[in-house]
Every structure is written in structure tokens, then in C-alpha cells.
Scaffold this motif. Sequence first.
Motif, PDB file in Angstrom:
ATOM      1  N   LEU A 127       0.388  -1.472  -0.835  1.00  0.00           N
ATOM      2  CA  LEU A 127       0.190  -0.111  -0.129  1.00  0.00           C
ATOM      3  C   LEU A 127       1.095   1.011  -0.421  1.00  0.00           C
ATOM      4  O   LEU A 127       0.569   2.731  -0.544  1.00  0.00           O
ATOM      5  CB  LEU A 127      -1.157   0.238   1.548  1.00  0.00           C
ATOM      6  CG  LEU A 127      -1.871   1.480   1.442  1.00  0.00           C
ATOM      7  CD1 LEU A 127      -2.635   0.978   0.430  1.00  0.00           C
ATOM      8  CD2 LEU A 127      -2.659   0.853   2.465  1.00  0.00           C
ATOM      9  N   ILE A 128       1.743   1.231   1.028  1.00  0.00           N
ATOM     10  CA  ILE A 128       2.813   2.396   1.271  1.00  0.00           C
ATOM     11  C   ILE A 128       3.471   2.488  -0.416  1.00  0.00           C
ATOM     12  O   ILE A 128       3.951   3.858  -0.558  1.00  0.00           O
ATOM     13  CB  ILE A 128       3.375   2.633   2.304  1.00  0.00           C
ATOM     14  CG1 ILE A 128       3.156   2.188   3.488  1.00  0.00           C
ATOM     15  CG2 ILE A 128       4.377   3.511   2.158  1.00  0.00           C
ATOM     16  CD1 ILE A 128       1.817   2.768   3.566  1.00  0.00           C
ATOM     17  N   VAL A 129       4.185   1.936  -0.662  1.00  0.00           N
ATOM     18  CA  VAL A 129       5.093   2.042  -1.868  1.00  0.00           C
ATOM     19  C   VAL A 129       3.984   2.152  -3.126  1.00  0.00           C
ATOM     20  O   VAL A 129       4.189   3.381  -3.896  1.00  0.00           O
ATOM     21  CB  VAL A 129       6.219   0.393  -2.501  1.00  0.00           C
ATOM     22  CG1 VAL A 129       6.504   1.040  -3.791  1.00  0.00           C
ATOM     23  CG2 VAL A 129       6.779   0.329  -1.355  1.00  0.00           C
ATOM     24  N   HIS A 130       2.954   1.607  -3.685  1.00  0.00           N
ATOM     25  CA  HIS A 130       1.931   1.295  -4.751  1.00  0.00           C
ATOM     26  C   HIS A 130       0.791   2.413  -4.805  1.00  0.00           C
ATOM     27  O   HIS A 130       0.498   2.821  -6.156  1.00  0.00           O
ATOM     28  CB  HIS A 130       2.127   0.323  -5.032  1.00  0.00           C
ATOM     29  CG  HIS A 130       3.100  -1.102  -5.869  1.00  0.00           C
ATOM     30  ND1 HIS A 130       4.133  -0.016  -6.076  1.00  0.00           N
ATOM     31  CD2 HIS A 130       3.382  -1.802  -4.682  1.00  0.00           C
ATOM     32  CE1 HIS A 130       5.189  -0.667  -6.668  1.00  0.00           C
ATOM     33  NE2 HIS A 130       4.661  -2.262  -5.502  1.00  0.00           N
ATOM     34  N   GLY A 131       0.328   2.705  -3.313  1.00  0.00           N
ATOM     35  CA  GLY A 131      -0.642   3.548  -3.231  1.00  0.00           C
ATOM     36  C   GLY A 131      -2.875   3.052  -3.141  1.00  0.00           C
ATOM     37  O   GLY A 131      -2.184   1.583  -4.016  1.00  0.00           O
ATOM     38  N   LEU A 132      -3.209   3.285  -2.723  1.00  0.00           N
ATOM     39  CA  LEU A 132      -3.933   2.430  -2.673  1.00  0.00           C
ATOM     40  C   LEU A 132      -5.433   1.659  -4.277  1.00  0.00           C
ATOM     41  O   LEU A 132      -5.525   1.047  -3.599  1.00  0.00           O
ATOM     42  CB  LEU A 132      -5.391   3.580  -1.794  1.00  0.00           C
ATOM     43  CG  LEU A 132      -6.415   3.023  -1.295  1.00  0.00           C
ATOM     44  CD1 LEU A 132      -6.579   1.984  -0.643  1.00  0.00           C
ATOM     45  CD2 LEU A 132      -7.727   4.358  -0.939  1.00  0.00           C
ATOM     46  N   ASP A 133      -5.159   2.504  -4.756  1.00  0.00           N
ATOM     47  CA  ASP A 133      -6.166   2.296  -5.865  1.00  0.00           C
ATOM     48  C   ASP A 133      -5.187   1.016  -6.552  1.00  0.00           C
ATOM     49  O   ASP A 133      -5.512  -0.796  -6.454  1.00  0.00           O
ATOM     50  CB  ASP A 133      -5.522   3.123  -7.215  1.00  0.00           C
ATOM     51  CG  ASP A 133      -6.707   2.598  -8.676  1.00  0.00           C
ATOM     52  OD1 ASP A 133      -7.794   2.613  -8.149  1.00  0.00           O
ATOM     53  OD2 ASP A 133      -6.481   2.062  -9.492  1.00  0.00           O
TER      54      ASP A 133
END
Length: 117
Positions: free
Chosen positions: A17-23
Motif C-alpha cells: 500500500l505504501i509503495v504502490h498506493g491505494l488504487d
Amino acid sequence: MDSIIGLDFETYSFTDLIVHGLDNYTHDEYFTPLIACTHGPKVGQRQRFDFIADYNGARSALIEALGDNTIAAHNAGFEQAVLEQLGIDVPSNQFVDTAVLARAAGAAGKLEAAAPQ
């Protein structure tokens, strides 16, 4: 709207989540809602929804529990994204983001720090 109900999800995704984002996190092929918990305005008014044990039953029960209530969630965008993945349409104006309220009150934005403050 009836009252305020707290909502929190625990989920799994292969994507960070932190690296690649919520979507990317919620659209990962392995994204899975594990459980959701709600807490109503009355003492002891808690519910747990186990999506692993009974996905359809948990989904239906969660829809009923949320109803037209205002939903309080820390970083509400996450809960909104999970609800979207579950096919549960809840309008944005039905949410109150407690992380935003915490920051506006001068507390930390992260739940671990904001809760004791």
C-alpha cells in the motif's frame, strides 16, 4: 442519517500500500477484505463481519449495519475503496474522516499517535 457508526477493515493484498498506493493495493488480484468491524453509538454496539468465513453473509450484514448512518473512519478513503471493491456504494458525504479531524485539532494524523492524544 440515523447516527454515527465507526468502521474499520482489515485486508490483504500482495501489493504494498505504501509503495504502490491505494488504487493499486485494492485492485491487486490478491486483494481480499478479511474482516470489518463497526461500532455504533451505544455501549457494546459492536459487530464483526468475517469475509473469509462467509463472504456473502458478511457483505449483506455490513450493508444492513451501515444503512444511512454517518460512517466515521480513520483515513476514510481506505474504507471507501474497500467498500467499492465489495460492490457497496456509499456516497462520500456519508463519511467523516477522523484522521482529518485529528490533524485539524492539532493531533497526529496516524491512528497510533492520534488515539492517545
